[in-house]
Structures are given as C-alpha cells and as structure tokens.
Motif scaffolding. Structure first.
Motif, mmCIF file in Angstrom:
data_model
loop_
_atom_site.group_PDB
_atom_site.id
_atom_site.type_symbol
_atom_site.label_atom_id
_atom_site.label_comp_id
_atom_site.label_asym_id
_atom_site.label_seq_id
_atom_site.Cartn_x
_atom_site.Cartn_y
_atom_site.Cartn_z
ATOM 1 N N LEU A 167 0.818 -1.201 0.000
ATOM 2 C CA LEU A 167 0.000 0.000 0.000
ATOM 3 C C LEU A 167 0.859 1.261 0.000
ATOM 4 C CD1 LEU A 167 -3.033 0.569 -0.003
ATOM 5 C CD2 LEU A 167 -2.945 0.674 2.494
ATOM 6 N N GLY A 168 2.000 1.198 0.693
ATOM 7 C CA GLY A 168 2.871 2.363 0.778
ATOM 8 C C GLY A 168 3.366 2.820 -0.584
ATOM 9 N N ASN A 169 3.760 1.864 -1.438
ATOM 10 C CA ASN A 169 4.234 2.198 -2.787
ATOM 11 C C ASN A 169 3.166 2.944 -3.571
ATOM 12 O OD1 ASN A 169 6.788 1.215 -2.670
ATOM 13 N ND2 ASN A 169 6.413 -0.628 -3.869
ATOM 14 N N GLY A 170 1.946 2.413 -3.545
ATOM 15 C CA GLY A 170 0.852 3.023 -4.283
ATOM 16 C C GLY A 170 0.533 4.424 -3.785
ATOM 17 N N ILE A 184 -8.616 12.442 -0.546
ATOM 18 C CA ILE A 184 -8.104 11.137 -0.977
ATOM 19 C C ILE A 184 -8.743 10.062 -0.108
ATOM 20 C CG2 ILE A 184 -6.067 9.671 -1.238
ATOM 21 C CD1 ILE A 184 -4.439 12.147 -1.863
ATOM 22 N N ILE A 185 -9.508 9.185 -0.737
ATOM 23 C CA ILE A 185 -10.200 8.112 -0.021
ATOM 24 C C ILE A 185 -9.522 6.791 -0.355
ATOM 25 C CG2 ILE A 185 -12.382 6.890 0.261
ATOM 26 C CD1 ILE A 185 -13.786 9.515 -0.467
ATOM 27 N N VAL A 186 -8.989 6.131 0.661
ATOM 28 C CA VAL A 186 -8.284 4.862 0.482
ATOM 29 C C VAL A 186 -9.207 3.724 0.916
ATOM 30 C CG1 VAL A 186 -6.197 3.552 0.995
ATOM 31 C CG2 VAL A 186 -6.122 6.065 0.993
ATOM 32 N N ILE A 187 -9.536 2.838 -0.032
ATOM 33 C CA ILE A 187 -10.424 1.707 0.239
ATOM 34 C C ILE A 187 -9.592 0.429 0.203
ATOM 35 C CG2 ILE A 187 -12.497 0.470 -0.495
ATOM 36 C CD1 ILE A 187 -13.414 3.016 -1.903
ATOM 37 N N SER A 188 -9.428 -0.211 1.350
ATOM 38 C CA SER A 188 -8.546 -1.373 1.472
ATOM 39 C C SER A 188 -8.962 -2.203 2.674
ATOM 40 C CB SER A 188 -7.093 -0.896 1.641
ATOM 41 O OG SER A 188 -6.211 -1.956 1.943
ATOM 42 N N ASP A 189 -8.453 -3.435 2.746
ATOM 43 C CA ASP A 189 -8.678 -4.204 3.978
ATOM 44 C C ASP A 189 -7.628 -3.880 5.037
ATOM 45 O OD1 ASP A 189 -6.498 -5.540 2.884
ATOM 46 O OD2 ASP A 189 -7.592 -7.395 2.460
ATOM 47 N N PHE A 190 -6.576 -3.156 4.656
ATOM 48 C CA PHE A 190 -5.534 -2.725 5.580
ATOM 49 C C PHE A 190 -4.987 -3.890 6.411
ATOM 50 C CE2 PHE A 190 -7.656 1.283 4.667
ATOM 51 C CZ PHE A 190 -6.575 2.150 4.495
ATOM 52 N N LEU A 191 -4.786 -5.029 5.764
ATOM 53 C CA LEU A 191 -4.258 -6.186 6.489
ATOM 54 C C LEU A 191 -2.741 -6.151 6.628
ATOM 55 C CD1 LEU A 191 -6.464 -9.179 5.267
ATOM 56 C CD2 LEU A 191 -6.724 -7.729 7.286
ATOM 57 N N SER A 192 -2.092 -5.289 5.851
ATOM 58 C CA SER A 192 -0.636 -5.176 5.975
ATOM 59 C C SER A 192 -0.294 -4.317 7.198
ATOM 60 C CB SER A 192 -0.037 -4.562 4.709
ATOM 61 O OG SER A 192 -0.649 -3.320 4.406
ATOM 62 N N PRO A 193 0.880 -4.513 7.775
ATOM 63 C CA PRO A 193 1.254 -3.759 8.991
ATOM 64 C C PRO A 193 1.268 -2.255 8.720
ATOM 65 C CG PRO A 193 2.755 -5.606 8.629
ATOM 66 C CD PRO A 193 1.906 -5.498 7.394
ATOM 67 N N ALA A 195 3.199 -0.075 9.678
ATOM 68 C CA ALA A 195 4.556 0.427 9.436
ATOM 69 C C ALA A 195 4.874 0.506 7.946
ATOM 70 C CB ALA A 195 5.574 -0.476 10.132
ATOM 71 N N GLU A 196 4.172 -0.297 7.131
ATOM 72 C CA GLU A 196 4.441 -0.324 5.689
ATOM 73 C C GLU A 196 3.808 0.853 4.941
ATOM 74 O OE1 GLU A 196 3.353 -4.079 4.039
ATOM 75 O OE2 GLU A 196 4.674 -5.229 5.374
ATOM 76 N N TRP A 197 2.811 1.516 5.537
ATOM 77 C CA TRP A 197 2.142 2.612 4.825
ATOM 78 C C TRP A 197 1.979 3.888 5.651
ATOM 79 C CZ3 TRP A 197 -2.031 3.384 7.894
ATOM 80 C CH2 TRP A 197 -2.615 2.267 8.515
ATOM 81 N N GLU A 198 2.383 3.854 6.925
ATOM 82 C CA GLU A 198 2.199 5.014 7.805
ATOM 83 C C GLU A 198 2.910 6.255 7.271
ATOM 84 O OE1 GLU A 198 3.220 6.415 12.397
ATOM 85 O OE2 GLU A 198 3.814 4.425 11.678
ATOM 86 N N LYS A 199 4.161 6.124 6.852
ATOM 87 C CA LYS A 199 4.926 7.271 6.361
ATOM 88 C C LYS A 199 4.274 7.866 5.117
ATOM 89 C CE LYS A 199 9.533 8.638 4.790
ATOM 90 N NZ LYS A 199 10.927 8.168 4.489
ATOM 91 N N SER A 200 3.802 6.997 4.215
ATOM 92 C CA SER A 200 3.178 7.460 2.974
ATOM 93 C C SER A 200 1.896 8.227 3.264
ATOM 94 C CB SER A 200 2.884 6.263 2.068
ATOM 95 O OG SER A 200 4.073 5.553 1.786
ATOM 96 N N MET A 201 1.093 7.741 4.210
ATOM 97 C CA MET A 201 -0.114 8.455 4.621
ATOM 98 C C MET A 201 0.248 9.830 5.176
ATOM 99 S SD MET A 201 -3.198 6.872 4.475
ATOM 100 C CE MET A 201 -4.013 5.271 4.520
ATOM 101 N N GLY A 202 1.290 9.862 6.000
ATOM 102 C CA GLY A 202 1.717 11.116 6.597
ATOM 103 C C GLY A 202 2.158 12.135 5.553
ATOM 104 N N ARG A 264 -5.919 1.903 14.087
ATOM 105 C CA ARG A 264 -6.680 3.036 14.623
ATOM 106 C C ARG A 264 -5.752 4.102 15.180
ATOM 107 N NH1 ARG A 264 -8.691 4.075 19.590
ATOM 108 N NH2 ARG A 264 -8.363 1.954 20.349
ATOM 109 N N ARG A 265 -4.752 3.688 15.952
ATOM 110 C CA ARG A 265 -3.833 4.653 16.549
ATOM 111 C C ARG A 265 -2.991 5.352 15.479
ATOM 112 N NH1 ARG A 265 -1.686 1.288 21.890
ATOM 113 N NH2 ARG A 265 -3.505 1.783 23.223
ATOM 114 N N THR A 266 -2.568 4.600 14.475
ATOM 115 C CA THR A 266 -1.759 5.180 13.398
ATOM 116 C C THR A 266 -2.545 6.242 12.649
ATOM 117 O OG1 THR A 266 -0.497 3.117 13.110
ATOM 118 C CG2 THR A 266 -0.506 4.673 11.263
ATOM 119 N N LEU A 267 -3.784 5.930 12.315
ATOM 120 C CA LEU A 267 -4.606 6.873 11.568
ATOM 121 C C LEU A 267 -5.009 8.068 12.433
ATOM 122 C CD1 LEU A 267 -6.831 4.350 9.585
ATOM 123 C CD2 LEU A 267 -4.893 5.662 8.724
ATOM 124 N N GLU A 268 -5.339 7.815 13.689
ATOM 125 C CA GLU A 268 -5.705 8.909 14.592
ATOM 126 C C GLU A 268 -4.543 9.885 14.771
ATOM 127 O OE1 GLU A 268 -7.048 7.297 18.272
ATOM 128 O OE2 GLU A 268 -9.105 6.940 17.560
#
Length: 302
Positions: A167-170, A184-193, A195-202, A264-268
């Motif tokens: 997810l981070g790459n995308g 930007i609306i991200v639709i996913s099951d978010f099953l990956s950790p 840590a793999e996408w937190e920086k990209s979201m930020g 939840r904590r990462t997104l919050e």
C-alpha cells in the motif's frame, strides 16, 4: 428523523444486480431519497437543508427529482458553491478476493468506489481513480467531464491480477500524481502492517490532502466464524494452512484486535478518519458515514 429509518439497501439484494453502474445508481437514488426526508450536513457541496421554492430563486438549485415525485418545489441551500477534487484509491491485491458471503471484499470495494464516484460526479465534483496492489497499476486523473463515470467504471471492471499488497508504494505514487489539494479516499482491507504505509499516509497529509480510510472486512474476518476445520489458502502468499476455527478463534481475535488497534492509533495520530465497512453492511450507511460530520476538504482552486 434517524438515517436508520430512511436508508439501508440489503447487500444480498444489491449484489444480485450484476451491472456495476446500475448498483451505483440504485444506492445513490436510495440515499437521495432518504436525505430528502432527513437532511444531513457535511457533503462535498454542503447543503444544510432544503427549503420551499420562492419566486425569484435560482432554478439551477431546484430539486427536479423531488418535484417529479412529489409535485413539491424545494431548493437546496448551499454553504459553499465551490466543487471538490476527490481521488479514490482501491486496493486490488490478493487478500481483497476473500469472501464468505454474497460479495468478496474486492466486489464490495469496487461497488463502493463506483457509488461514491457517481454521487460526487452528480454534484459536478472532480473525481479520479487509482487501483493499487504492490504498485499503482491503474490511474485515471481527477476530472469532471462527459464520460468520466464510464471511464471510472471501465477501470473498476478490470480483472485484477491478484498481486500482493504494498500500500505504501501506491500511496507514494498517487502523491506524486496528485499535486493539488484533494480529498483522498483509500479503500482497502488494511491487512498489511501499518509500518508499511504510515509514512506514505503522513506525506499525503503534509501535502495538504484530506485523507480518509475505509477498511473493508468480511464478516467472517471479524468473528472467525468459518465453520469446520479445513485447509485454507493464504491469499497473499498462496501458502496452504490447516485451520480449526474453534481452536484458532481465541488467538485470532487477540491478534486481530491488536492489529486493529495499531491501525486506529496510526490513523488517529495523522488525523485520518477511519471507517470499518463489513461486507454485510449496506453501502449507503458506509457512504453517509463517510460524507457526514466533518466537512470535506479538497476544493477545486484551493
């Protein structure tokens, strides 16, 4: 009036409709019907209420659909005449193919994306689409123009190759392709950790985007009600795993709870709204929860 009394299309009935465009139209028409009886705040072109038409009012804002059905003239009261720029990202990785009921997570996700696109385009908002697995493999720039919805449907109807998730790459790629402030609306099951996408979201948040996450989960993933013990295939790796649900349920629920807490904590921490959408939940409830409460940011020209 409560929205629970005005909307709620049974997912089994909705997914019995094979045509994706028709599904989207059914959900949006049902949603508008409910909103006409129970006005809500927080939509992209935000109308806070309807009022009766008075001579001299701008006829562009007359709700012709309500007029045709009820023979009553209502005007939408607008707070903001500017339009919204929205980019919808859909996870098409292997894990999204899982299903225990009428619709897979992938089918639910693409229907939600089509419905949201149709809803926004009806309001002349600017909408684009990206499909992600280990990369951003399909991209349609955000536009409002004739045929945009058909282009969106064409991408959403493509058969996924079912690759693993990154997810981070995308998200990094979509950030480079979306220089203007957007929803930007991200639709996913978010099953990956996380840590793999937190920086990209930020990075998307730092660029001024309004990011919202919709987590699509099968009801069986929420309670591990898979029935009898049997051989299962890991959709991400292809590995065959023997699972006895009765024995695995307790450990699974603890692991799942810990994973959800991290999400939840990462997104919050980033100020990103997080909605969970089980595949047995009506799409119109998901849509209304996404669009209400917080004003949407990402105005064209901002």
């Amino acid at each position: 009036m409560s929205t629970a009394n005005t909307i709620g299309i049974d997912p089994a009935a909705l997914f019995a409709i094979r045509d994706l465009e028709l599904r989207a139209r059914v959900v949006v028409e049902g949603l508008w019907s409910g909103l006409h009886r129970s006005p809500l705040e927080g939509f992209s072109v935000e109308f806070t209420e309807y009022r009766n038409y008075s001579p001299g009012d701008d006829l562009r804002y007359l709700d012709w659909k309500v007029l045709g059905r009820t023979d009553q003239e209502f005007i939408k009261k607008f707070e903001d005449e500017t339009n919204l720029r929205c980019m919808i990202l859909v996870d098409t990785s292997r894990s999204m193919k899982f299903t225990s009921g009428e619709a897979s997570k992938a089918e639910y996700a693409r229907t939600l994306a089509a419905t949201l696109s149709y809803f926004l385009l009806q309001q002349r908002d600017v909408v684009g689409l990206g499909l992600i697995d280990r990369d951003l493999h399909q991209f349609l720039p955000a536009r409002w123009r004739p045929g945009q919805f058909k282009r969106l449907l064409s991408l959403l109807s493509m058969e996924s190759e079912g690759k693993e998730t990154n997810l981070g790459n995308g998200l990094d790629q979509i950030g480079k392709l979306t220089p203007k402030r957007s929803l930007i609306i991200v639709i996913s099951d978010f099953l990956s950790p996380p840590a793999e996408w937190e920086k990209s979201m930020g990075q998307l948040i730092a660029a001024g985007h309004d990011v919202r996450a919709i987590q699509i989960l099968d009801s069986a993933e929420l309670d591990l009600e898979f029935g009898k013990a049997s051989q299962w295939e890991d959709l991400e790796t292809g590995e065959q795993i023997y699972i006895d649900p009765n024995e695995a349920r307790s450990a699974y629920k603890a692991s799942f709870k810990a994973h959800q807490l991290k999400i939840r904590r990462t997104l919050e921490m980033r100020g990103i709204r997080h909605l969970i959408a089980p595949t047995n939940k009506p799409l119109d409830f998901v849509l209304i929860n996404l669009l209400r409460r917080q004003p949407l940011k990402g105005r064209v020209g901002s």
